[in-house]
Design a protein around this motif. Structure first.
Motif: not given
Length: 277
Positions: A52-56, A115-130
């Motif tokens: 949801w966040i990544a699709r903004r 959890p905010g920690s899980d969300l942060t890690e998932h965003l950075l690992r799966e939704h962050l462009v290199a």
């Protein structure tokens, strides 16, 4: 628009019966929620919330995500003036397995735990462009190199405000200005609660910032390896708080042993009332 169709949109999928080729949504879609202790919690798992966040849309007006845990909820009961900061968030996620489990036992509407920690890690690992650059408020400068190495992000725009900055109009404005001057899809507000929520609200109120602010406390410290996170079995059992307390008893013992237990009374009161407050 109903919750089922908007949830499919949040996950980047086509809802059953939807017309193929329909115009994509222009803003991040709504999500199903469950009301508990006066807040509307998004009923989404970590991967769903991250999607949801990544699709903004790129360049969307600044919105922010809050991740209240038991400590936050007890504080909100004592300082109701803070409630508008959480209610104004684009998304509110429950960061407490203890609160969720007790709520279910009492028959209260328990949302997914994200959890905010899980969300942060998932965003950075799966939704962050290199090589993508993020903006960070908080986190000690000495941990930036490890964070970059572990995630593949570009060197972030980083500002670590002084202690008490949220109570100083000049310092608060300086932090707001830094976010405005360093636009990014993801703006990590890692200065602890309620400072990060006050900052997020001030950034949104400026009307000049873009991206998504994530009020995530110490989450970046975990990703950078600066702080050890509880083993998986402790996380699943809902006793990650115990690991954190034992890791830093001088700072956290009072929070977990004295400040947080009133959450049980708050949930019981909610059950007795038979409605959300």
């Amino acid at each position: 628009m109903n919750n089922v169709s908007t949830l499919y949109e949040a996950l980047g999928q086509e809802a059953p019966g939807a017309v193929s080729g329909a115009m994509p949504v222009a803003v991040a879609p709504e999500v199903p929620t469950r009301r508990l202790l006066g807040l509307d919690f998004a009923d989404l798992a970590v991967t769903q919330a991250a999607s949801w966040i990544a699709r903004r849309p790129q360049g969307a007006s600044f919105g922010y995500v809050v991740t209240p845990n038991a400590d936050h909820l007890v504080r909100l009961s004592r300082v109701p003036a803070l409630l508008p900061l959480y209610r104004a968030a684009s998304m509110c996620l429950l960061d407490s397995r203890v609160v969720a489990r007790v709520s279910r036992i009492l028959g209260l509407p328990a949302p997914c735990v994200t959890p905010g920690s899980d969300l942060t890690e998932h965003l950075l690992r799966e939704h962050l462009v290199a090589g993508e650059r993020v903006t960070i408020i908080g986190l000690r400068r000495q941990h930036l190199a490890a964070l970059v190495a572990r995630t593949g992000m570009a060197a972030p725009a980083h500002y670590d405000p002084p202690i008490g900055f949220d109570q100083d109009p000049v310092e608060l404005e300086r932090a707001v200005r830094f976010v405005i001057d360093n636009p990014a899809r993801y703006v990590f507000l890692a200065v602890g609660s309620p400072r990060q929520e006050r900052l997020a609200d001030a950034i949104a109120a400026s009307g000049r910032a873009t991206g998504t602010g994530l009020c995530i406390g110490a989450s970046l410290d975990f990703v950078a390896g600066a702080m050890p996170r509880a083993p998986g079995f402790m996380q699943r059992m809902g006793i990650e708080w115990l690991h954190r307390m034992l890791s830093d008893p001088r700072r956290l013992a009072r929070r977990y042993l004295l400040d947080n237990p009133p959450i049980f009374w708050l949930l019981w009161r909610e059950r007795r009332r038979g409605r959300s407050i």
